[in-house]
Design an enzyme around this catalytic site. Structure first.
Site, short mmCIF file in Angstrom:
data_model
loop_
_atom_site.label_atom_id
_atom_site.label_comp_id
_atom_site.label_asym_id
_atom_site.label_seq_id
_atom_site.Cartn_x
_atom_site.Cartn_y
_atom_site.Cartn_z
N CYS B 162 0.83 -1.22 0.00
CA CYS B 162 0.00 0.00 0.00
C CYS B 162 0.85 1.26 0.00
O CYS B 162 0.73 2.11 -0.87
CB CYS B 162 -0.96 0.00 1.19
SG CYS B 162 -2.24 -1.25 1.02
N HIS B 163 1.75 1.40 1.00
CA HIS B 163 2.53 2.64 1.08
C HIS B 163 4.00 2.38 1.31
O HIS B 163 4.73 3.25 1.79
CB HIS B 163 1.96 3.54 2.18
CG HIS B 163 0.50 3.83 1.97
ND1 HIS B 163 -0.48 3.11 2.61
CD2 HIS B 163 -0.14 4.69 1.16
CE1 HIS B 163 -1.68 3.54 2.22
NE2 HIS B 163 -1.49 4.49 1.32
N GLY B 164 4.44 1.15 1.01
CA GLY B 164 5.87 0.86 0.94
C GLY B 164 6.60 0.71 2.25
O GLY B 164 7.79 0.99 2.32
#
Lengths: 405, 199
Positions: B162-164
């Site tokens: 999703c956001h690393g």
């Protein structure tokens, strides 16, 4: 209290943008109400209270109720099990469901009292004809909502009640069969019926809320009738709605809630009148309960249906018994409103109330030969009231009306 | 009439009646708000049993506990080796930041680093502590298997799509990730040598 609130800066900010102040004045603090209301005028506000209770409890029940007739591992159905889960596992689920179930009956108690008051004191007569007609629409939508709601627990009475009522429409010539399939979404009451009834059970209260708004608006245009049924001086013979009638309505709410809470907490089934015993048995499409009757608030019309041996005539008379309420304001030609000053009408309207109660009793009991005759007589009285009404003013000697209240 | 009104008495009645009304309204709200909290049958399903011997060496299994995903990893000796040696890259190498990332049984440094009762069996809540996605398991080191989705010095672990966010093989969050904490541990204990009771 309200004056203090209306002097705050926040209120002024809102008022400049909405004219809330003049709405409060015209509808509450300076809205003129006859000063001589008796307690029969409490039922309108009570009906509004119960509508709000029904909507709020309904919204919370929908968070857990599942409208599906699919079978579960337990051998019941998803809908029936979800209601049982509400009763057993959901925090306060039993309370919210009983509030809703008792509320349905309470709604009809207060609304029937409200309608009875309107009949007795001639509140349906000019200039309040449309106010009455909007009220009849509300009654029909309420009955529809109650009928749809009763299917949702998917118990025996739910299922067979819905089967019987949808069969009524099948009696109509030509369109009957199609109308029946349209209502059921199949050839018998089943899963599609449950889903659409649930949808409509959610829709109808929205309609109710809107139409009740129209009912109140119409009331505030023509203003309230009063026990004497005379036109009054809007300056001298009225008092403002707030605080005088808000306080009186609050007292009515207190008394109402005592009774409501008794049933919710101690007697939610009300000896089988509010929740019928057979509805604790899961729906079985292969077995009809031994005795089947609608809930008490629909039984008067059910008796009218049963009275006629021809199915189509029975259906039409039942529909007619409700539809005739729409034309009531135009059937009654007397210039005097209140039954207090109409000796003949007073006897008639009391007899009419008795006939409705008798019809209700007959509809709730198992059919028998005696009850059929009683029901037929009560049906005649019911329709006789409306048939006689256009001619009463020709021979009725009304009592002299008071100058003022 | 207003001249003769006893205002202190009237105000008292206002406040008494209004106060009682407010108490009643508040009490009425209790069952409605209460009904929205987890129901009895939902609470009853709050414990889960799992036999960790069904997870082979190097394998990751995602199971459910209270409706939430849970990672069960059977770490190989090689994977356990790769947990060590990069403490400087971690936000919270000893899992001390908040209660949810530690447990009572973490009584030695070794257990705080491996974050497991039995070092090879790692059991953690599989929700990224950033916004709850399930991170992807990328257990081998370097970029050979994962391309540039992982840093060059990748020691193996999880990568949240999703956001690393990155976590190492003990599910400890790597510096530079948007996730604030290591993956959470939930209460669990061994009922037998291989069956754990989660919750």
């Amino acid at each position: 209290m309200i004056e203090k609130m209306m002097n705050t800066r926040l209120f002024h900010w809102v008022d400049e943008r909405t004219q809330l102040g003049s709405i409060i004045k015209s509808q509450l603090t300076e809205y003129p109400v006859p000063k001589n209301f008796n307690y029969m005028w409490n039922f309108g506000s009570l009906a509004l209270l119960v509508l709000v209770l029904q909507i709020v409890t309904g919204i919370f029940l929908v968070m857990y109720y599942k409208p599906s007739a699919e079978l579960t591992y337990g051998g019941y159905t998803v809908a029936f099990d979800s209601v049982e889960r509400i009763m057993r596992d959901i925090n306060f689920g039993w309370l919210i469901r009983y509030m809703h179930a008792v509320g349905a009956s309470a709604f009809f108690v207060v609304v029937y009292m409200h309608i009875g008051r309107g009949l007795y004191y001639g509140s349906y007569k000019g200039p309040r004809e449309l106010l009455w007609i909007i009220g009849v629409v509300i009654l029909l939508i309420m009955q529809g909502a109650a009928f749809f709601g009763y299917l949702l627990p998917w118990g025996q009475m739910s299922f067979w009640g819905a089967t019987v009522i949808t069969n009524l429409f099948g009696a109509l010539p030509v369109i009957g069969e199609y109308l029946q399939q349209l209502l059921r979404g199949g050839f018998a009451v089943g899963d599609p019926t449950l889903n659409r009834f649930f949808s409509l059970h959610y829709l109808f209260p929205l309609l109710l809320a809107a139409i009740v708004g129209g009912h109140i608006h119409a009331l505030h245009v023509v203003h309230s009738n009063n026990p004497e049924g005379i036109d009054i001086d809007q300056e001298k013979e009225t008092i403002p709605f707030h605080p005088y009638y808000t306080v009186k309505d609050a007292l009515g709410v207190g008394v109402f809630l005592l009774g409501y809470c008794y049933f919710v907490f101690f007697n939610p089934e009300a000896w089988g009148y509010f929740i019928e015993v057979d509805n604790f048995v899961p729906a079985n499409n292969l077995q009809t309960p031994a005795h089947i009757a609608p809930v008490w608030y629909l039984t008067p019309w059910y008796t009218i249906l049963r009275t006629f041996e021809n199915k189509l005539i029975g259906v039409l008379m039942m529909g007619g018994s409700l539809a005739i309420l729409f034309v009531l304001p135009f059937l009654d030609r007397s210039k005097v409103r209140s039954a207090r000053y109409r000796p003949v009408f007073r006897q008639m309207v009391i007899l009419f109330f008795v006939s409705v109660v008798v019809l209700g009793y007959c509809g709730h009991s198992a059919p028998s030969a005696t009850l059929k005759i009683v029901g037929a007589i009560a049906t005649s009285v019911y329709f006789g009231f409306f048939l006689l009404l256009p001619f009463v003013h020709k021979f009725e000697k009304t009592k002299p009306l008071p100058e003022g209240i | 009439m207003t001249d003769k009104a006893d205002h202190s008495r009237r105000n008292f009645l206002y406040v008494a009646a209004g106060g009682l009304g407010a108490v009643a309204a508040g009490a009425t709200a209790v069952p409605f708000v209460g009904s929205m909290f987890p129901a009895a049958d939902t609470l009853a399903a709050s414990k889960t049993e799992y036999d960790v011997s069904t997870v082979v060496e190097g394998q990751l299994v995602v199971i459910q506990w209270q409706g939430k995903p849970v990672f069960v990893v059977n770490r190989t000796a090689d994977m356990l080796n790769r947990v060590k040696g990069h403490d400087d890259l971690l936000k919270d190498p000893m899992s001390q930041a908040i209660d949810a990332v530690q447990a009572e049984w973490m009584d030695t440094d070794e257990k705080r680093i491996y974050r497991a009762i039995k070092p090879e069996i790692l059991i953690v809540v599989a929700s990224c502590t950033h916004l709850g996605c399930i991170p992807l398991f990328k257990p081998t080191s370097g970029r050979e298997d994962w391309g540039d989705s992982v840093p060059e010095n990748w020691a193996g672990g999880w990568h949240c799509p999703c956001h690393g966010s990155f976590y190492d093989l003990s599910a400890r969050v790597v510096n530079g990730s948007p996730a604030p904490q290591n993956l959470h541990v939930m209460p669990y204990k061994y009922k037998t040598d291989s069956v754990v009771l989660i919750g």
